[in-house]
Write a protein that holds these residues in place. Sequence first.
Motif, PDB file in Angstrom:
ATOM      1  N   PHE A 162       0.834  -1.201   0.000  1.00  0.00           N
ATOM      2  CA  PHE A 162       0.000   0.000   0.000  1.00  0.00           C
ATOM      3  C   PHE A 162       0.867   1.249   0.000  1.00  0.00           C
ATOM      4  CE2 PHE A 162      -2.673  -3.223   2.120  1.00  0.00           C
ATOM      5  CZ  PHE A 162      -3.799  -3.174   1.302  1.00  0.00           C
ATOM      6  N   ASP A 163       0.544   2.183  -0.882  1.00  0.00           N
ATOM      7  CA  ASP A 163       1.214   3.478  -0.877  1.00  0.00           C
ATOM      8  C   ASP A 163       0.778   4.264   0.362  1.00  0.00           C
ATOM      9  OD1 ASP A 163       2.251   2.785  -3.341  1.00  0.00           O
ATOM     10  OD2 ASP A 163       0.634   3.771  -4.452  1.00  0.00           O
ATOM     11  N   ASN A 164       1.591   5.210   0.770  1.00  0.00           N
ATOM     12  CA  ASN A 164       1.238   6.119   1.859  1.00  0.00           C
ATOM     13  C   ASN A 164       1.133   5.445   3.221  1.00  0.00           C
ATOM     14  OD1 ASN A 164       1.233   8.760   1.091  1.00  0.00           O
ATOM     15  ND2 ASN A 164      -0.919   8.842   0.498  1.00  0.00           N
ATOM     16  N   LEU A 165       1.661   4.237   3.366  1.00  0.00           N
ATOM     17  CA  LEU A 165       1.625   3.525   4.642  1.00  0.00           C
ATOM     18  C   LEU A 165       3.043   3.414   5.189  1.00  0.00           C
ATOM     19  CD1 LEU A 165       0.233   1.861   6.862  1.00  0.00           C
ATOM     20  CD2 LEU A 165       0.379  -0.137   5.365  1.00  0.00           C
ATOM     21  N   LEU A 166       3.315   4.145   6.265  1.00  0.00           N
ATOM     22  CA  LEU A 166       4.624   4.129   6.916  1.00  0.00           C
ATOM     23  C   LEU A 166       4.549   3.237   8.147  1.00  0.00           C
ATOM     24  CD1 LEU A 166       6.912   7.148   7.691  1.00  0.00           C
ATOM     25  CD2 LEU A 166       6.283   5.604   9.527  1.00  0.00           C
ATOM     26  N   ILE A 167       5.480   2.286   8.259  1.00  0.00           N
ATOM     27  CA  ILE A 167       5.511   1.380   9.398  1.00  0.00           C
ATOM     28  C   ILE A 167       6.681   1.738  10.314  1.00  0.00           C
ATOM     29  CG2 ILE A 167       5.782  -1.009  10.160  1.00  0.00           C
ATOM     30  CD1 ILE A 167       3.211  -0.804   8.755  1.00  0.00           C
ATOM     31  N   VAL A 168       6.386   1.943  11.601  1.00  0.00           N
ATOM     32  CA  VAL A 168       7.436   2.088  12.606  1.00  0.00           C
ATOM     33  C   VAL A 168       7.603   0.722  13.263  1.00  0.00           C
ATOM     34  CG1 VAL A 168       8.143   3.231  14.733  1.00  0.00           C
ATOM     35  CG2 VAL A 168       6.892   4.510  12.984  1.00  0.00           C
ATOM     36  N   PRO A 169       8.766   0.069  13.097  1.00  0.00           N
ATOM     37  CA  PRO A 169       8.944  -1.328  13.517  1.00  0.00           C
ATOM     38  C   PRO A 169       8.810  -1.530  15.025  1.00  0.00           C
ATOM     39  CG  PRO A 169      10.658  -0.655  11.979  1.00  0.00           C
ATOM     40  CD  PRO A 169       9.953   0.600  12.410  1.00  0.00           C
ATOM     41  N   PRO A 170       8.675  -2.805  15.454  1.00  0.00           N
ATOM     42  CA  PRO A 170       8.526  -3.112  16.882  1.00  0.00           C
ATOM     43  C   PRO A 170       9.758  -2.729  17.684  1.00  0.00           C
ATOM     44  CG  PRO A 170       8.852  -5.122  15.600  1.00  0.00           C
ATOM     45  CD  PRO A 170       8.634  -4.022  14.619  1.00  0.00           C
ATOM     46  N   GLY A 171       9.506  -2.442  18.963  1.00  0.00           N
ATOM     47  CA  GLY A 171      10.604  -2.094  19.861  1.00  0.00           C
ATOM     48  C   GLY A 171      10.934  -0.616  19.870  1.00  0.00           C
ATOM     49  N   SER A 172      10.137   0.195  19.171  1.00  0.00           N
ATOM     50  CA  SER A 172      10.435   1.628  19.058  1.00  0.00           C
ATOM     51  C   SER A 172       9.788   2.452  20.157  1.00  0.00           C
ATOM     52  CB  SER A 172       9.965   2.158  17.696  1.00  0.00           C
ATOM     53  OG  SER A 172      10.574   1.440  16.652  1.00  0.00           O
ATOM     54  N   GLY A 173       8.623   2.018  20.634  1.00  0.00           N
ATOM     55  CA  GLY A 173       7.951   2.772  21.680  1.00  0.00           C
ATOM     56  C   GLY A 173       6.442   2.703  21.566  1.00  0.00           C
ATOM     57  N   ILE A 174       5.786   3.411  22.485  1.00  0.00           N
ATOM     58  CA  ILE A 174       4.331   3.489  22.496  1.00  0.00           C
ATOM     59  C   ILE A 174       3.883   4.430  21.390  1.00  0.00           C
ATOM     60  CG2 ILE A 174       2.321   4.154  23.870  1.00  0.00           C
ATOM     61  CD1 ILE A 174       3.917   3.496  26.358  1.00  0.00           C
ATOM     62  N   VAL A 175       2.843   4.048  20.687  1.00  0.00           N
ATOM     63  CA  VAL A 175       2.411   4.785  19.506  1.00  0.00           C
ATOM     64  C   VAL A 175       2.228   6.276  19.784  1.00  0.00           C
ATOM     65  CG1 VAL A 175      -0.005   4.110  19.951  1.00  0.00           C
ATOM     66  CG2 VAL A 175       0.655   4.904  17.683  1.00  0.00           C
ATOM     67  N   HIS A 176       1.615   6.629  20.912  1.00  0.00           N
ATOM     68  CA  HIS A 176       1.301   8.035  21.159  1.00  0.00           C
ATOM     69  C   HIS A 176       2.530   8.857  21.502  1.00  0.00           C
ATOM     70  CE1 HIS A 176      -2.630   6.443  20.898  1.00  0.00           C
ATOM     71  NE2 HIS A 176      -2.553   5.787  22.032  1.00  0.00           N
ATOM     72  N   GLN A 177       3.509   8.216  22.137  1.00  0.00           N
ATOM     73  CA  GLN A 177       4.746   8.938  22.432  1.00  0.00           C
ATOM     74  C   GLN A 177       5.585   9.101  21.169  1.00  0.00           C
ATOM     75  OE1 GLN A 177       6.504   7.890  26.110  1.00  0.00           O
ATOM     76  NE2 GLN A 177       8.359   9.070  25.782  1.00  0.00           N
ATOM     77  N   SER A 618      15.009  -3.237  13.886  1.00  0.00           N
ATOM     78  CA  SER A 618      16.045  -4.142  14.383  1.00  0.00           C
ATOM     79  C   SER A 618      16.508  -5.092  13.282  1.00  0.00           C
ATOM     80  CB  SER A 618      15.500  -4.963  15.551  1.00  0.00           C
ATOM     81  OG  SER A 618      14.451  -5.817  15.092  1.00  0.00           O
ATOM     82  N   THR A 619      17.555  -5.818  13.587  1.00  0.00           N
ATOM     83  CA  THR A 619      18.056  -6.824  12.636  1.00  0.00           C
ATOM     84  C   THR A 619      16.974  -7.856  12.341  1.00  0.00           C
ATOM     85  OG1 THR A 619      20.311  -6.524  13.455  1.00  0.00           O
ATOM     86  CG2 THR A 619      19.856  -8.539  12.222  1.00  0.00           C
ATOM     87  N   GLU A 620      16.238  -8.252  13.383  1.00  0.00           N
ATOM     88  CA  GLU A 620      15.164  -9.235  13.199  1.00  0.00           C
ATOM     89  C   GLU A 620      14.094  -8.707  12.246  1.00  0.00           C
ATOM     90  OE1 GLU A 620      14.712 -11.646  17.336  1.00  0.00           O
ATOM     91  OE2 GLU A 620      14.625  -9.465  17.478  1.00  0.00           O
ATOM     92  N   TRP A 621      13.772  -7.432  12.374  1.00  0.00           N
ATOM     93  CA  TRP A 621      12.772  -6.824  11.487  1.00  0.00           C
ATOM     94  C   TRP A 621      13.292  -6.782  10.049  1.00  0.00           C
ATOM     95  CZ3 TRP A 621       7.801  -5.381  11.203  1.00  0.00           C
ATOM     96  CH2 TRP A 621       7.435  -4.480  10.196  1.00  0.00           C
ATOM     97  N   GLN A 622      14.536  -6.382   9.909  1.00  0.00           N
ATOM     98  CA  GLN A 622      15.130  -6.276   8.572  1.00  0.00           C
ATOM     99  C   GLN A 622      15.195  -7.629   7.873  1.00  0.00           C
ATOM    100  OE1 GLN A 622      18.871  -3.999   8.680  1.00  0.00           O
ATOM    101  NE2 GLN A 622      18.132  -3.014  10.533  1.00  0.00           N
ATOM    102  N   GLN A 623      15.322  -8.705   8.642  1.00  0.00           N
ATOM    103  CA  GLN A 623      15.452 -10.038   8.054  1.00  0.00           C
ATOM    104  C   GLN A 623      14.109 -10.651   7.672  1.00  0.00           C
ATOM    105  OE1 GLN A 623      17.660 -12.093  11.092  1.00  0.00           O
ATOM    106  NE2 GLN A 623      19.664 -11.403  10.316  1.00  0.00           N
ATOM    107  N   LEU A 624      13.010 -10.017   8.065  1.00  0.00           N
ATOM    108  CA  LEU A 624      11.697 -10.537   7.677  1.00  0.00           C
ATOM    109  C   LEU A 624      11.544 -10.483   6.166  1.00  0.00           C
ATOM    110  CD1 LEU A 624       9.247  -8.905  10.263  1.00  0.00           C
ATOM    111  CD2 LEU A 624       9.954 -11.301  10.162  1.00  0.00           C
TER     112      LEU A 624
END
Length: 887
Positions: A162-177, A618-624
């Motif tokens: 999907f265009d216009n969909l930005l994903i912030v990978p796991p381990g980054s923080g709480i969505v609202h912060q 993370s490395t784990e995310w990049q390897q997906l």
Amino acid sequence: MAFNDLIRDLAIGDNVYKYFDLNGLNDARYNELPISIKYLLEAAVRHCDEFHVLKKDVETILDWKNSQRNQAEIPFKPARVILQDFTGVPAVVDLAAMRDAVQNMGADPAKINPVCPVDLVIDHSVQVDHYGNLDALAKNQSIEFERNRERFNFLKWGSKAFDNLLIVPPGSGIVHQVNLEYLARTVFVGKDGVLYPDSVVGTDSHTTMIDGSGVLGWGVGGIEAEAVMLGQPISMVIPEVIGYELVGTLNDTVTSTDLVLTITKNLRDLGVVGKFVEFYGTGCASLSIADRATIANMCPEYGATIGFFPVDKRTIDYLTQTGRDVEYTQRVENYLKAVGMFVDFTNDSYRPTYTTTLKLDLGNVVPSVSGPKRPHDRVELSSLAQDFTKGLTDKISFKSFGLKPEDATKTVTVTNNGRTADLGHGSVVIAAITSCTNTSNPSVMLAAGLVAKKAVELGLNVQPYVKTSLSPGSGVVTKYLEASGLLPYLEKIGFNIAGYGCMTCIGNSGPLDDPVTKAIEENNLVVAGVLSGNRNFEGRIHPHVRANYLASPPLAVLYSIIGNVNVDINGVLAVTPDGKEIRLADIWPTRSEVAKFEEEFVKPQFFREVYANIELGSTEWQQLECPAVKLYPWDDNSTYIKKVPFFDGMTTELPTQSDIVNAYVLLNLGDSVTTDHISPAGSISKTSPAARFLASRGVTQRDFNTYGARRGNDEIMARGTFANIRLVNKLASKVGPITRHIPSGEELDIFDAAQKYKDAGIPAIILAGKEYGCGSSRDWAAKGPFLQGVKAVIAESFERIHRSNLIGMGIIPFQFQAGQNADSLGLTGEEQFSIAVPDDLKPGQLIDVHVSNGSTFQVICRFDTEVELTYYRNGGILQYMIRKLIQ
């Protein structure tokens, strides 16, 4: 566009931007508008195309002073949408399923593609299985990737499909912060170089946290958010705006958490459901953006749509502190000043027109907590012990537990981890620094560290039965706790970082130690949790913890040491190993002490370092690895990701509208039934219908995971709907997720009873009291009942977002007339109900309900706008969007 004559140039540095100059309307009404209404007006002017947005809509907003009284309907196109993974997975599943439906109808599936920018943060709300260990973070994250690899992989596919969909990978923080510190644009720059205010709707009710930084935002249902992604404006009734004037400054021992709990109670008492709240007054100038965000975050708890702080000089300072560059901050300040949306809170003459006003002297705020079962039940800290003791034996209510007097002093000796202590009513078994509300705020996080430091230096420790955890909202918190030297003290007493996510506040507290659990169960103890969260509904935090108190992070640390909420806070709180009696003043930091740490250790470089490569993951995310295809390759064997049945058999023609005939009541509920009671949340009980389904698919109990992790599978979510162990259903003989199947008289799990009705072709309805659907904006609180065959809900009143979600799924929200409810009408829930839905149904129309006992009563049809009726006639909002896009 209709208002292109208002476009002006704005030079900032070496760049020249364009913007719509609302001053060019030459209308004196503009200057009197609340800033939040100016945001709505700007969006209407910019999008006015005489199709989605009409000139008369612009006039309606401009004439807010009068139109607010008339329930006038307006469209609003927000600048962006934000999703957390709990609600983001179902949203992406729905979009993927919509693509399949469009292809099956002979149209181009690529038409299902986000038009509005979408930010999706994988919240990484891990269950706190490992705690009290220095490697808790690494262990939890490893387990979470192992459990949720398929879910993460699906989201990574979505970011490419999907265009216009930005994903912030796991381990980054709480969505609202992450939204506050990184994703917020404050002022957007469009592709055509046009500047406009940032505005956002999100699939979590605490999206409102962003309002503390001058970004207009609120929570909507996941279903409604999906329509916004596809270019559909939100249809809303133009709101009243409550002006909340703040004056003075907070006292030295008071935290921002105490302030927000006070504001929450005051606004609940006033009644602000469905309204905007806008803060003003000289007291605002003394509050940091983190303080303001804490207040705005709790907006769902006081019931308003937003709790808004306009942009001022302090906002600009915060943008600088969080790593935004000079060109960014100049663009924000110059643009907002040009359109009259920049304020100076130190100017006492700044007083826009409001519907009504409220005033609070910050100097009158005292230390507080909230609980034991609802976030708006504030208790002054000095009265907590007395309040809890009284509630033990009072008749069961939102404040009390109904114990027999002879059982109220029961205690039991517990040995845990080699230490022995007495466990009794009020013992704190969970103390958690968690959730977006407070972990975004350096002042209270540093205060928690200072309490820990003083405790360690005094030789104090947490009680052996207390489960402690620290889950910061972002990596920035770790940076300044490390730089200040306070993190080792938190770790020393067991507040180790367990992960970056909401965790305990969302119910992912993980298990208590076995000796503690056994003592609670065998002695029917009313034990307590103290957490720096925003939700404390009974059964949410942990099934064994009946009394839960929202408190500041330093209080969470303090009560882990005290070990019981039934202790006089003004007396002796602890005794050191050498016999010294410790009182509050010995361990509590002052605001000035905290301020020095904040000024020295919360640095812009920390924000830049944390967010520089956040989208890389993370490395784990990049390897997906995920397939580079537009249509998702559904796996029929998956118990995580499944194509939803919402669009099965859908045609281009509108479905036939039918009456509700001889429906049975699935549930007969009381007041304040929350989405925590309705929507599947927390761990999957081994005795639940969802567990039986997973076991039938070969999944072992250790791999059941949580309902949140399995939100992409409708089979599990339908079985987990109404699965809350604290659900009080008048048709059942005991508290819990059971109901009576009326025709047979059997008591069954709610899903099993619903399935019996469906198999027999019998519609189901729900009876409820006030504030039905309050709490988090969970789309599965509407999707689940839809899959269980619920056709309508008749309630005394509805929470705003949940009512919208019900409509989005084609469930009719009916409201009892004022002064009436199921009890006053003599309804037991054992009757059958027939409701004729006319073809020419109008918003707010009175509808007859015929009961099998021979009585008839009228209800208000809570379709509030013609647009909502259009959604219903299409079978739901997503079905409407599909038909609209392929026409």
